[in-house]
Each structure stands twice: as structure tokens, then as C-alpha cells.
Design an enzyme around this catalytic site. Sequence first.
Site, PDB file in Angstrom:
ATOM      1  N   ASN A 129       0.842  -1.192   0.000  1.00 16.83           N
ATOM      2  CA  ASN A 129       0.000   0.000   0.000  1.00 16.83           C
ATOM      3  C   ASN A 129       0.882   1.249   0.000  1.00 16.83           C
ATOM      4  O   ASN A 129       1.968   1.277   0.609  1.00 16.83           O
ATOM      5  CB  ASN A 129      -1.015   0.000   1.152  1.00 16.83           C
ATOM      6  CG  ASN A 129      -0.412  -0.182   2.529  1.00 16.83           C
ATOM      7  OD1 ASN A 129       0.625  -0.810   2.696  1.00 16.83           O
ATOM      8  ND2 ASN A 129      -1.052   0.381   3.528  1.00 16.83           N
ATOM      9  N   GLU A 165       0.325   5.265   0.624  1.00 17.09           N
ATOM     10  CA  GLU A 165      -0.618   6.295   1.047  1.00 17.09           C
ATOM     11  C   GLU A 165      -0.162   7.672   0.568  1.00 17.09           C
ATOM     12  O   GLU A 165       0.943   7.833   0.032  1.00 17.09           O
ATOM     13  CB  GLU A 165      -0.762   6.247   2.576  1.00 17.09           C
ATOM     14  CG  GLU A 165      -1.335   4.911   3.029  1.00 17.09           C
ATOM     15  CD  GLU A 165      -1.619   4.820   4.518  1.00 17.09           C
ATOM     16  OE1 GLU A 165      -1.161   5.692   5.289  1.00 17.09           O
ATOM     17  OE2 GLU A 165      -2.311   3.859   4.921  1.00 17.09           O
ATOM     18  N   CYS A 204      -4.105   0.439  -2.550  1.00 14.62           N
ATOM     19  CA  CYS A 204      -3.952  -0.785  -1.765  1.00 14.62           C
ATOM     20  C   CYS A 204      -2.868  -1.681  -2.354  1.00 14.62           C
ATOM     21  O   CYS A 204      -2.581  -1.624  -3.560  1.00 14.62           O
ATOM     22  CB  CYS A 204      -5.252  -1.582  -1.763  1.00 14.62           C
ATOM     23  SG  CYS A 204      -6.604  -0.827  -0.865  1.00 14.62           S
ATOM     24  N   GLU A 216      -3.007  -4.899  -2.914  1.00 19.28           N
ATOM     25  CA  GLU A 216      -3.514  -5.888  -3.869  1.00 19.28           C
ATOM     26  C   GLU A 216      -3.639  -5.310  -5.272  1.00 19.28           C
ATOM     27  O   GLU A 216      -3.237  -5.923  -6.256  1.00 19.28           O
ATOM     28  CB  GLU A 216      -4.894  -6.400  -3.435  1.00 19.28           C
ATOM     29  CG  GLU A 216      -4.925  -7.078  -2.086  1.00 19.28           C
ATOM     30  CD  GLU A 216      -5.211  -6.114  -0.935  1.00 19.28           C
ATOM     31  OE1 GLU A 216      -4.682  -4.989  -0.938  1.00 19.28           O
ATOM     32  OE2 GLU A 216      -5.965  -6.509  -0.032  1.00 19.28           O
ATOM     33  N   CYS A 269     -10.157  -5.270   0.413  1.00 22.03           N
ATOM     34  CA  CYS A 269     -11.286  -4.327   0.396  1.00 22.03           C
ATOM     35  C   CYS A 269     -12.134  -4.546  -0.856  1.00 22.03           C
ATOM     36  O   CYS A 269     -11.724  -5.219  -1.806  1.00 22.03           O
ATOM     37  CB  CYS A 269     -10.782  -2.886   0.472  1.00 22.03           C
ATOM     38  SG  CYS A 269     -10.186  -2.245  -1.100  1.00 22.03           S
TER      39      CYS A 269
HETATM   40  N1  THU Z   1      -5.270  -1.525   2.519  1.00 19.86           N
HETATM   41  C1  THU Z   1      -4.724  -2.366   1.600  1.00 19.86           C
HETATM   42  O1  THU Z   1      -3.591  -2.164   1.149  1.00 19.86           O
HETATM   43  N2  THU Z   1      -5.457  -3.423   1.206  1.00 19.86           N
HETATM   44  C2  THU Z   1      -6.728  -3.700   1.629  1.00 19.86           C
HETATM   45  O2  THU Z   1      -7.364  -4.608   1.119  1.00 19.86           O
HETATM   46  C3  THU Z   1      -7.336  -2.886   2.675  1.00 19.86           C
HETATM   47  C4  THU Z   1      -6.587  -1.689   3.087  1.00 19.86           C
HETATM   48  C5  THU Z   1      -4.489  -0.361   2.960  1.00 19.86           C
HETATM   49  C6  THU Z   1      -5.057   0.959   2.497  1.00 19.86           C
HETATM   50  C7  THU Z   1      -4.492   1.906   3.527  1.00 19.86           C
HETATM   51  O3  THU Z   1      -3.207   2.312   3.116  1.00 19.86           O
HETATM   52  C8  THU Z   1      -4.354   1.044   4.772  1.00 19.86           C
HETATM   53  O4  THU Z   1      -4.456  -0.293   4.354  1.00 19.86           O
HETATM   54  C9  THU Z   1      -5.394   1.329   5.837  1.00 19.86           C
HETATM   55  O5  THU Z   1      -6.665   1.330   5.309  1.00 19.86           O
END
Ligand code: THU
Length: 127
Positions: free
Chosen positions: A41, A43, A52, A54, A91
Site C-alpha cells: 500500500n 498512502e 492498496c 492488492e 477491500c
Molecule cells: N489496505 C490495503 O492495502 N489493502 C486492503 O485490502 C485494505 C486496506 C491499505 C489501504 C491503507 O493504506 C491502509 O491499508 C489502511 O486502510
Amino acid sequence: MIQNLTEAAMTARANAYAPYSNFFVGAALRCESGKVYTGCNVENASYSMGICAERNAVFQAVAAGEKKFRTLSIVGGKTDEEALSLPCIPCGACLQVLSEFCSGDFPILLADGIHKLSDFLPNSFKL
Ligand code: THU
């Protein structure tokens, strides 16, 4: 094989950029070619611009010319211990992206075992 994929996901997780949530995620996608593509991930100060792990991995694979996927391993958590013991369920946005390329029986490896895409997304949007 499964162990290797989760190790690759943990290695990718080490590069996660998550200064806002402190929730670090790694994903490793094995393709039919045998090659593995990883993502973490990433941000952003403008929160909704983040991506994300994935989707990052899927897009890496597609950018390299791969569209047939075999297995995805996901690890996520604030600490390494959490990432290896608590399942990080993908997600909804990532599930929709996976459904573009994978059928319902596509295996998703989480910390608590093997799931399939349809466990999390029984139906998906199709044009
Ligand atoms: N996140 C992912 O990388 N994958 C997911 O399936 C759910 C959430 C990340 C997004 C964000 O950077 C952090 O987790 C918190 O939500």
C-alpha cells in the site's frame, strides 16, 4: 510454494508507505507464467489518492503483460506479528479489480488459511 508466496508478500509489505494509518500491507500474485508480482500500500497526504497493496500487485502484473492469475497472498497489519496472524481481508475495490481477471474459485491466501474470491465477493459488477 504457498510459503514462498507469503514470504514475497511480507517482503513487499516491508516497503509499504503508510505513515497515516500505520497499517502496512503486502500482496504477492502468482501468475500462470509462474512469475510473481508484488505490491504494497502507498498512502498520500491527500488520503483518497492512496493505493492498496492488492491493486498495486495486480496492476504490476498487467503492466508486465500478464492477465492469468493463479494465487494471491495478502499480509497486513500494524506489526509483523499481526500481519502473520490476523487475516487481512481485501477491500471491496480490490475484490472488484480481481474479479476482472479471476473467477470465483480464485484462491486467496490469508493468515488464517486459503479462501476463494467468491467467499468475499459472490457477485461483481460486469458491463
Ligand atoms: N489496505 C490495503 O492495502 N489493502 C486492503 O485490502 C485494505 C486496506 C491499505 C489501504 C491503507 O493504506 C491502509 O491499508 C489502511 O486502510
